[in-house]
Design a protein around this motif. Structure first.
Motif, PDB file in Angstrom:
ATOM      1  N   PRO A   2       0.841  -1.195   0.000  1.00  0.00           N
ATOM      2  CA  PRO A   2       0.000   0.000   0.000  1.00  0.00           C
ATOM      3  C   PRO A   2       0.879   1.248   0.000  1.00  0.00           C
ATOM      4  N   VAL A   3       0.261   2.396  -0.202  1.00  0.00           N
ATOM      5  CA  VAL A   3       1.000   3.646  -0.115  1.00  0.00           C
ATOM      6  C   VAL A   3       1.426   3.840   1.333  1.00  0.00           C
ATOM      7  N   ARG A   4       2.700   4.189   1.533  1.00  0.00           N
ATOM      8  CA  ARG A   4       3.260   4.275   2.875  1.00  0.00           C
ATOM      9  C   ARG A   4       3.625   5.725   3.198  1.00  0.00           C
ATOM     10  N   PHE A   5       3.331   6.113   4.449  1.00  0.00           N
ATOM     11  CA  PHE A   5       3.711   7.422   4.940  1.00  0.00           C
ATOM     12  C   PHE A   5       4.452   7.264   6.260  1.00  0.00           C
ATOM     13  N   PHE A   6       5.526   8.031   6.410  1.00  0.00           N
ATOM     14  CA  PHE A   6       6.217   8.106   7.689  1.00  0.00           C
ATOM     15  C   PHE A   6       5.726   9.346   8.423  1.00  0.00           C
ATOM     16  N   LEU A   7       5.621   9.232   9.749  1.00  0.00           N
ATOM     17  CA  LEU A   7       5.038  10.296  10.554  1.00  0.00           C
ATOM     18  C   LEU A   7       6.060  10.857  11.538  1.00  0.00           C
ATOM     19  N   GLY A   8       6.235  12.181  11.488  1.00  0.00           N
ATOM     20  CA  GLY A   8       6.890  12.851  12.589  1.00  0.00           C
ATOM     21  C   GLY A   8       5.885  13.039  13.709  1.00  0.00           C
ATOM     22  N   GLY A   9       6.368  13.212  14.933  1.00  0.00           N
ATOM     23  CA  GLY A   9       5.434  13.362  16.041  1.00  0.00           C
ATOM     24  C   GLY A   9       6.105  13.886  17.290  1.00  0.00           C
ATOM     25  N   TYR A  10       5.277  14.166  18.277  1.00  0.00           N
ATOM     26  CA  TYR A  10       5.760  14.604  19.584  1.00  0.00           C
ATOM     27  C   TYR A  10       5.792  13.422  20.540  1.00  0.00           C
ATOM     28  N   THR A  11       6.914  13.297  21.259  1.00  0.00           N
ATOM     29  CA  THR A  11       7.062  12.288  22.293  1.00  0.00           C
ATOM     30  C   THR A  11       6.870  12.962  23.657  1.00  0.00           C
ATOM     31  N   ARG A  17       2.558  11.535  22.706  1.00  0.00           N
ATOM     32  CA  ARG A  17       2.428  10.101  22.946  1.00  0.00           C
ATOM     33  C   ARG A  17       3.233   9.247  21.980  1.00  0.00           C
ATOM     34  N   ALA A  18       3.890   9.872  21.005  1.00  0.00           N
ATOM     35  CA  ALA A  18       4.646   9.100  20.023  1.00  0.00           C
ATOM     36  C   ALA A  18       5.905   8.509  20.657  1.00  0.00           C
ATOM     37  N   ASP A  19       6.440   7.479  19.995  1.00  0.00           N
ATOM     38  CA  ASP A  19       7.706   6.873  20.409  1.00  0.00           C
ATOM     39  C   ASP A  19       8.857   7.276  19.490  1.00  0.00           C
ATOM     40  N   GLY A  20       8.523   7.861  18.365  1.00  0.00           N
ATOM     41  CA  GLY A  20       9.535   8.218  17.382  1.00  0.00           C
ATOM     42  C   GLY A  20       8.873   8.448  16.042  1.00  0.00           C
ATOM     43  N   VAL A  21       9.522   8.030  14.973  1.00  0.00           N
ATOM     44  CA  VAL A  21       8.969   8.146  13.626  1.00  0.00           C
ATOM     45  C   VAL A  21       8.009   6.988  13.387  1.00  0.00           C
ATOM     46  N   GLY A  22       6.750   7.302  13.102  1.00  0.00           N
ATOM     47  CA  GLY A  22       5.742   6.278  12.902  1.00  0.00           C
ATOM     48  C   GLY A  22       5.541   5.906  11.446  1.00  0.00           C
ATOM     49  N   VAL A  23       4.700   4.888  11.234  1.00  0.00           N
ATOM     50  CA  VAL A  23       4.400   4.403   9.883  1.00  0.00           C
ATOM     51  C   VAL A  23       2.897   4.218   9.747  1.00  0.00           C
ATOM     52  N   THR A  43       6.276   1.837  14.793  1.00  0.00           N
ATOM     53  CA  THR A  43       7.333   2.840  14.857  1.00  0.00           C
ATOM     54  C   THR A  43       8.533   2.395  14.037  1.00  0.00           C
ATOM     55  N   ALA A  44       8.982   3.262  13.137  1.00  0.00           N
ATOM     56  CA  ALA A  44      10.114   2.927  12.269  1.00  0.00           C
ATOM     57  C   ALA A  44      11.442   3.084  12.979  1.00  0.00           C
ATOM     58  N   THR A  45      11.517   4.033  13.903  1.00  0.00           N
ATOM     59  CA  THR A  45      12.711   4.215  14.723  1.00  0.00           C
ATOM     60  C   THR A  45      12.350   5.057  15.938  1.00  0.00           C
ATOM     61  N   ALA A  46      12.946   4.735  17.056  1.00  0.00           N
ATOM     62  CA  ALA A  46      12.745   5.547  18.245  1.00  0.00           C
ATOM     63  C   ALA A  46      13.460   6.884  18.058  1.00  0.00           C
ATOM     64  N   ALA A  47      12.807   7.961  18.490  1.00  0.00           N
ATOM     65  CA  ALA A  47      13.389   9.295  18.362  1.00  0.00           C
ATOM     66  C   ALA A  47      12.648  10.212  19.320  1.00  0.00           C
ATOM     67  N   ALA A  48      13.325  11.271  19.762  1.00  0.00           N
ATOM     68  CA  ALA A  48      12.749  12.205  20.717  1.00  0.00           C
ATOM     69  C   ALA A  48      12.106  13.385  19.980  1.00  0.00           C
ATOM     70  N   SER A  49      10.786  13.375  19.920  1.00  0.00           N
ATOM     71  CA  SER A  49      10.003  14.440  19.274  1.00  0.00           C
ATOM     72  C   SER A  49      10.562  14.832  17.902  1.00  0.00           C
ATOM     73  N   ALA A  68      12.396  19.341  20.926  1.00  0.00           N
ATOM     74  CA  ALA A  68      12.720  19.680  22.314  1.00  0.00           C
ATOM     75  C   ALA A  68      14.223  19.729  22.555  1.00  0.00           C
ATOM     76  N   ALA A  69      14.973  18.819  21.943  1.00  0.00           N
ATOM     77  CA  ALA A  69      16.422  18.755  22.138  1.00  0.00           C
ATOM     78  C   ALA A  69      17.161  19.826  21.354  1.00  0.00           C
ATOM     79  N   GLY A  70      16.524  20.368  20.319  1.00  0.00           N
ATOM     80  CA  GLY A  70      17.189  21.377  19.503  1.00  0.00           C
ATOM     81  C   GLY A  70      18.281  20.817  18.619  1.00  0.00           C
ATOM     82  N   THR A  71      18.100  19.563  18.157  1.00  0.00           N
ATOM     83  CA  THR A  71      19.122  18.912  17.343  1.00  0.00           C
ATOM     84  C   THR A  71      18.530  18.353  16.054  1.00  0.00           C
ATOM     85  N   VAL A  72      19.434  18.052  15.121  1.00  0.00           N
ATOM     86  CA  VAL A  72      19.099  17.362  13.881  1.00  0.00           C
ATOM     87  C   VAL A  72      19.784  16.005  13.905  1.00  0.00           C
ATOM     88  N   GLN A  73      19.047  14.961  13.546  1.00  0.00           N
ATOM     89  CA  GLN A  73      19.591  13.607  13.519  1.00  0.00           C
ATOM     90  C   GLN A  73      19.282  12.955  12.187  1.00  0.00           C
TER      91      GLN A  73
END
Length: 355
Positions: A2-11, A17-23, A43-49, A68-73
């Motif tokens: 199916p068509v797939r989307f990755f989701l940014g979110g707030y942890t 309530r997110a754990d990282g990048v969702g699918v 969740t595709a990968t754990a990440a902080a907000s 929240a961390a003010g970083t790029v990963q």
């Protein structure tokens, strides 16, 4: 698939309530369109907000703004729906909320809402980011421009830096600065950015995001006044303000425009409105320099933070209702219909189509 989307979110560090990048999947395995049933795929990968995520133009690498961390990963793909960290997180600034990756893949631009910083980050051949260099801050608050027809007179101060988006356009790099009511054009000099031009929008309008139209115009949506401005490239690498429209049915101080996206034929733009939780459609006219309001419809979510248009379907991330919904667009009018499908998704803030 199916068509797939990755989701940014707030942890949890941003009260989410997110754990990282969702699918999220849209449609059945043999579907080629995104209008089918939605399914949360984990969740595709754990990440902080990771509130904003963006692809590298050629590598299987995604970049996340850890707000929240003010970083790029950077995250490299290790499976169809799995990513792993690539390199170290790079500090850029307070409440980083948007990333734009250069078309050549050699850098990205981070926009920081908290302190207003605009930061160029180098990207190596493997996709790892490093060496952040902050762009010069705006030297002064903008001066209001004369009112254009159909634009609302909005009071405000326009004095607090809040960078919100960068965009690489055929006319060059532009940044959109919500707090200072500015659109700034840049050129790259070595590893740094040099401002070459700025457009001051009416004070208090709060420009948030923009989209490039195939006619050669930049459409900029404003969070505070709920308008869309039209900017045209000018000789010397600048832009001029040539038009705009008020979004239909919106209320200044109660509604807050978020994202703007073009329909498949680019004859309409659809804007998400937080507060009334609606989607506004505007028609493109003239040679791309004229916009007119068409309709305002329910988005089906609480706080439509972000949306994308995939052919005849618009998918909307409801930040406060913890869900993603899909609506079919009438391509004759550019107006979304009722919600067809919905799926629970934790505190979504950004939708990124797979490629």
């Amino acid at each position: 698939m199916p068509v797939r989307f990755f989701l940014g979110g707030y942890t949890a560090d941003m009260d989410g309530r997110a754990d990282g990048v969702g699918v999220v999947h849209a449609g059945a395995p043999d579907d080629v369109l995104a209008g089918g049933a939605l399914r949360w795929a984990g969740t595709a990968t754990a990440a902080a907000s990771p509130s904003w995520i963006a692809w590298h133009p050629t590598l299987d690498v995604v970049y996340a703004a850890h707000e929240a961390a003010g970083t790029v990963q950077a995250y490299r793909r290790i499976g169809e729906e799995a990513f792993a960290p690539l390199g170290d997180p790079v500090p850029v600034g307070e409440l980083v909320c948007h990333l734009a990756v250069a078309p050549d893949g050699r850098s990205l631009i981070a926009s920081c809402y908290g302190d207003g910083r605009i930061v160029r980050v180098a990207v190596d051949a493997a996709g790892r980011p490093s060496a952040p260099v902050a762009a010069p801050a705006a030297a002064a608050a903008p001066v209001p421009v004369a009112d254009l027809p159909n634009l609302t007179d909005v009071l405000g101060t326009g004095s607090t830096p809040h960078a919100h988006q960068a965009r690489f356009t055929p006319a060059g790099l532009v940044t959109i600065e919500l707090g200072l009511d500015l659109v700034r054009a840049w050129e790259v000099r070595g590893d740094a950015l040099a401002e070459r031009h700025r457009v001051a929008l009416p004070v208090g309008t709060g420009p948030r995001h923009g989209v490039w139209h195939p006619s050669g115009h930049l459409y900029v949506v404003t969070e505070h006044s709920n308008e869309v401005f039209v900017l045209r490239p000018a000789p010397g690498g600048g832009f001029v303000l040539v038009g705009g429209t008020q979004l239909p049915g919106t209320r200044v101080g109660a509604d807050f425009a978020a994202e703007i996206a073009l329909t498949r034929d680019a004859q309409y733009a659809v804007v998400g409105i937080r507060g009334s939780n609606t989607l506004a459609t505007v028609r493109v006219g003239g040679d791309g320099d004229a916009l007119s309001p068409v309709a305002l419809v329910e988005s089906g979510v609480d706080w439509p933070r972000h949306h994308v248009i995939a052919r005849d379907t618009v998918l909307v991330a409801g930040q406060r209702s913890d869900e993603v919904v899909s609506l079919t667009i009438d391509e004759r009018t550019g107006v979304p219909g009722r919600v067809r499908h919905r799926v629970e998704a934790p505190t979504p803030t950004c939708l990124l189509p797979d490629r």
